[in-house]
Design a protein around this motif. Structure first.
Motif, PDB file in Angstrom:
ATOM      1  N   GLN A 201      -3.255  41.646  16.543  1.00  0.00           N
ATOM      2  CA  GLN A 201      -3.709  42.773  15.728  1.00  0.00           C
ATOM      3  C   GLN A 201      -2.556  43.740  15.437  1.00  0.00           C
ATOM      4  OE1 GLN A 201      -6.520  42.388  14.231  1.00  0.00           O
ATOM      5  NE2 GLN A 201      -6.809  40.556  15.502  1.00  0.00           N
TER       6      GLN A 201
ATOM      7  N   ALA B 223      -3.208  46.215  12.279  1.00  0.00           N
ATOM      8  CA  ALA B 223      -4.577  46.705  12.372  1.00  0.00           C
ATOM      9  C   ALA B 223      -4.716  47.734  13.500  1.00  0.00           C
ATOM     10  CB  ALA B 223      -5.551  45.553  12.616  1.00  0.00           C
TER      11      ALA B 223
ATOM     12  N   SER C  27      -6.970  52.460  15.673  1.00  0.00           N
ATOM     13  CA  SER C  27      -6.886  51.526  14.559  1.00  0.00           C
ATOM     14  C   SER C  27      -6.803  52.281  13.243  1.00  0.00           C
ATOM     15  CB  SER C  27      -8.121  50.615  14.547  1.00  0.00           C
ATOM     16  OG  SER C  27      -8.089  49.756  13.431  1.00  0.00           O
TER      17      SER C  27
ATOM     18  N   ILE D 120     -12.911  42.678  13.187  1.00  0.00           N
ATOM     19  CA  ILE D 120     -11.738  42.458  14.040  1.00  0.00           C
ATOM     20  C   ILE D 120     -12.135  42.492  15.514  1.00  0.00           C
ATOM     21  CG2 ILE D 120      -9.555  43.497  14.805  1.00  0.00           C
ATOM     22  CD1 ILE D 120      -9.188  44.391  11.828  1.00  0.00           C
TER      23      ILE D 120
END
Length: 96
Positions: free
Chosen positions: A29, A34, A51, A62
């Motif tokens: 991620q 992200a 995030s 996610i």
């Protein structure tokens, strides 16, 4: 921007069993940009993720990939907020 608060719902021994896989998920991620920060809560009852994805729906998708979610290790609380001030060096991380 979003604050994700994870709270463990399983014993720490079970958390440890899935921790390496969770860390790999976090790294992916970060590569996708992200997530911008994450870490353990003190005391160790869960964790926090910052995030900067565009929507809560995207973030929920996610988070659905997280091994802690898939293995029912943690529950997630998502708080959306609009940063109005940051250190200048962080301004490039903020989507407007």
């Amino acid at each position: 921007m979003f604050i994700v608060s994870l709270s463990y719902i399983k014993p720490i021994e079970e958390v440890e069993l899935h921790l390496a896989e969770h860390i790999e998920y976090l790294k992916k991620q970060y590569e996708k940009k992200a997530f911008i920060a994450s870490g353990r809560k003190v005391p160790r009852t869960g964790g926090v993720i910052l995030s900067n994805v565009e929507s809560k729906k995207e973030l929920e998708s996610i988070l659905g990939e997280d091994p802690f979610h898939k293995n029912e290790i943690a529950k997630y609380e998502i708080t959306e907020f609009i940063p109005t001030m940051t250190l200048p060096e962080f301004s490039s991380l903020i989507q407007n």
